[in-house]
Scaffold this motif. Structure first.
Motif, PDB file in Angstrom:
ATOM      1  N   ILE A  40      14.578 -41.430  27.054  1.00 42.49           N
ATOM      2  CA  ILE A  40      15.463 -41.231  28.198  1.00 42.49           C
ATOM      3  C   ILE A  40      15.378 -39.769  28.604  1.00 42.49           C
ATOM      4  O   ILE A  40      15.610 -38.873  27.779  1.00 42.49           O
ATOM      5  CB  ILE A  40      16.922 -41.611  27.861  1.00 42.49           C
ATOM      6  N   GLN A  41      15.018 -39.534  29.866  1.00 40.08           N
ATOM      7  CA  GLN A  41      14.920 -38.181  30.411  1.00 40.08           C
ATOM      8  C   GLN A  41      16.115 -37.920  31.316  1.00 40.08           C
ATOM      9  O   GLN A  41      16.401 -38.707  32.221  1.00 40.08           O
ATOM     10  CB  GLN A  41      13.621 -38.012  31.196  1.00 40.08           C
ATOM     11  N   GLY A  97      14.465 -33.343  22.726  1.00 39.61           N
ATOM     12  CA  GLY A  97      13.586 -32.262  23.172  1.00 39.61           C
ATOM     13  C   GLY A  97      13.738 -32.015  24.654  1.00 39.61           C
ATOM     14  O   GLY A  97      14.765 -32.320  25.254  1.00 39.61           O
ATOM     15  N   PHE A  98      12.672 -31.482  25.245  1.00 39.11           N
ATOM     16  CA  PHE A  98      12.703 -31.143  26.665  1.00 39.11           C
ATOM     17  C   PHE A  98      11.313 -31.325  27.273  1.00 39.11           C
ATOM     18  O   PHE A  98      10.296 -31.349  26.565  1.00 39.11           O
ATOM     19  CB  PHE A  98      13.184 -29.699  26.872  1.00 39.11           C
ATOM     20  N   THR A  99      11.275 -31.487  28.578  1.00 37.71           N
ATOM     21  CA  THR A  99      10.013 -31.621  29.298  1.00 37.71           C
ATOM     22  C   THR A  99       9.537 -30.237  29.756  1.00 37.71           C
ATOM     23  O   THR A  99      10.312 -29.298  29.893  1.00 37.71           O
ATOM     24  CB  THR A  99      10.172 -32.522  30.533  1.00 37.71           C
ATOM     25  N   PHE A 100       8.230 -30.166  30.008  1.00 29.42           N
ATOM     26  CA  PHE A 100       7.671 -28.924  30.552  1.00 29.42           C
ATOM     27  C   PHE A 100       6.409 -29.234  31.314  1.00 29.42           C
ATOM     28  O   PHE A 100       5.859 -30.335  31.240  1.00 29.42           O
ATOM     29  CB  PHE A 100       7.409 -27.903  29.429  1.00 29.42           C
ATOM     30  N   GLY A 127       5.323 -39.731  33.948  1.00 27.26           N
ATOM     31  CA  GLY A 127       5.812 -39.012  32.785  1.00 27.26           C
ATOM     32  C   GLY A 127       5.560 -37.524  32.868  1.00 27.26           C
ATOM     33  O   GLY A 127       4.938 -37.011  33.795  1.00 27.26           O
ATOM     34  N   ASN A 128       6.063 -36.822  31.852  1.00 29.01           N
ATOM     35  CA  ASN A 128       5.917 -35.378  31.735  1.00 29.01           C
ATOM     36  C   ASN A 128       5.534 -35.046  30.314  1.00 29.01           C
ATOM     37  O   ASN A 128       5.694 -35.852  29.408  1.00 29.01           O
ATOM     38  CB  ASN A 128       7.236 -34.667  32.087  1.00 29.01           C
ATOM     39  N   SER A 129       5.032 -33.835  30.119  1.00 22.13           N
ATOM     40  CA  SER A 129       4.821 -33.362  28.755  1.00 22.13           C
ATOM     41  C   SER A 129       6.176 -33.122  28.110  1.00 22.13           C
ATOM     42  O   SER A 129       7.105 -32.620  28.744  1.00 22.13           O
ATOM     43  CB  SER A 129       3.997 -32.067  28.757  1.00 22.13           C
ATOM     44  N   GLN A 130       6.267 -33.486  26.837  1.00 20.08           N
ATOM     45  CA  GLN A 130       7.548 -33.409  26.140  1.00 20.08           C
ATOM     46  C   GLN A 130       7.338 -32.824  24.753  1.00 20.08           C
ATOM     47  O   GLN A 130       6.430 -33.232  24.032  1.00 20.08           O
ATOM     48  CB  GLN A 130       8.158 -34.821  26.016  1.00 20.08           C
ATOM     49  N   GLU A 184       4.179 -34.778  23.291  1.00 22.68           N
ATOM     50  CA  GLU A 184       3.684 -35.921  24.051  1.00 22.68           C
ATOM     51  C   GLU A 184       3.270 -35.464  25.441  1.00 22.68           C
ATOM     52  O   GLU A 184       4.052 -34.814  26.151  1.00 22.68           O
ATOM     53  CB  GLU A 184       4.770 -37.006  24.173  1.00 22.68           C
ATOM     54  N   THR A 185       2.038 -35.778  25.828  1.00 24.21           N
ATOM     55  CA  THR A 185       1.543 -35.470  27.168  1.00 24.21           C
ATOM     56  C   THR A 185       1.047 -36.761  27.812  1.00 24.21           C
ATOM     57  O   THR A 185       1.170 -37.839  27.249  1.00 24.21           O
ATOM     58  CB  THR A 185       0.402 -34.433  27.119  1.00 24.21           C
TER      59      THR A 185
END
Length: 266
Positions: A222-223, A263-266, A62-65, A103-104
């Motif tokens: 869903i990413q 949203g988006f990941t970072f 996963g990624n931070s979102q 979310e992390t």
């Protein structure tokens, strides 16, 4: 001169232990938080190593979102019927709320609000919470994985109707474990689904009563890569169910909600 018997000492020790580990005790909540913090800090979760050509790479799960969304909430009374109760004695809320969520890999934080800004003229809700979490892989085949997520969750919920000077306010601490699945990889479209039941304790700020709380949370994410540079677009849906069983029957409420976020990941 008074005489202290062994029975008196044993009774005092029992009372002290009951106070220390009672569900309403802040010490009990801090103990749960501390134990789970140790678990999260000492057991970071990573995916298994996989090979692409001659290069081995390790990808985290996963990624931070960062996401914003809208949530439909139904919060209604579930206690015994009181024929003398007035409508102003109830804390029921139904309507749409706005939510901001981070979310992390180890912690999620969220804040949501319902009121005049969201189109509700007679009632309001404020909700703030955080989850410490981890997950353990059970099965992997290609791009498909099954995990066991675990979490410790704390949450403050406050509701009020404009016609009343009273408000519902409960703080919960609960733990849970469930099942989750992931398909895809961070370099392509990736979908995650989870279902996580929880159980814990609830208390009211400034009061000497509390009770238990049961929860169920379903989540899908869903990413989608390739739309933003060095980012993935995230689209998600959450389902929440929570039931308060409080010592005072007038606080026995049930919450259900459906949330859509982007949203988006970072």
């Amino acid at each position: 001169m008074s005489v202290i018997t062994i029975g008196d000492v044993s009774l005092a020790q029992t009372k002290m232990m009951n106070q220390m580990f009672s569900p309403e005790s802040s010490r009990f909540q801090l103990l749960l938080l501390g134990l789970f913090s140790i678990l999260v800090v000492t057991e970071p979760v990573h995916a298994q190593m996989f090979s692409q050509g001659s290069t081995n790479q390790e990808q985290t799960l996963g990624n931070s979102q960062l996401m914003i969304g809208t949530e439909w909430i139904d919060f209604n009374y579930q206690g015994p019927t009181n024929p003398t109760a007035l409508p102003t004695d109830r804390y029921d809320v139904q309507g749409n709320a706005l939510i901001l969520q981070l979310e992390t890999q180890t912690i999620d934080m969220y804040i949501r609000g319902l009121g005049k800004l969201t189109g509700s003229s007679n009632e309001s809700m404020f909700n703030l919470g955080a989850r410490l979490h981890n997950q353990f892989q059970l099965f992997r085949k290609g791009l498909f994985r099954i995990h066991v997520p675990i979490q410790l969750h704390t949450d403050l919920l406050r509701t009020r109707r404009d016609a009343s000077n009273r408000q519902f306010q409960q703080t919960i601490v609960q733990a849970g474990a469930g099942l989750a699945s992931t398909i895809g990889s961070p370099r392509s479209v990736q979908a995650t689904f989870s279902l996580l039941p929880s159980y814990g304790f609830s208390n009211s700020a400034g009061a000497f009563f509390g009770g238990s709380v049961r929860s169920l949370q379903g989540r899908s994410r869903i990413q989608i890569p390739g739309i933003l540079p060095n980012r993935m677009i995230v689209i998600g849906y959450d389902y929440r169910f929570r039931k308060y069983d409080i010592d005072i029957d007038s606080y026995d409420y049930q919450l259900q909600s459906h949330t859509v976020v982007i949203g988006f990941t970072f």
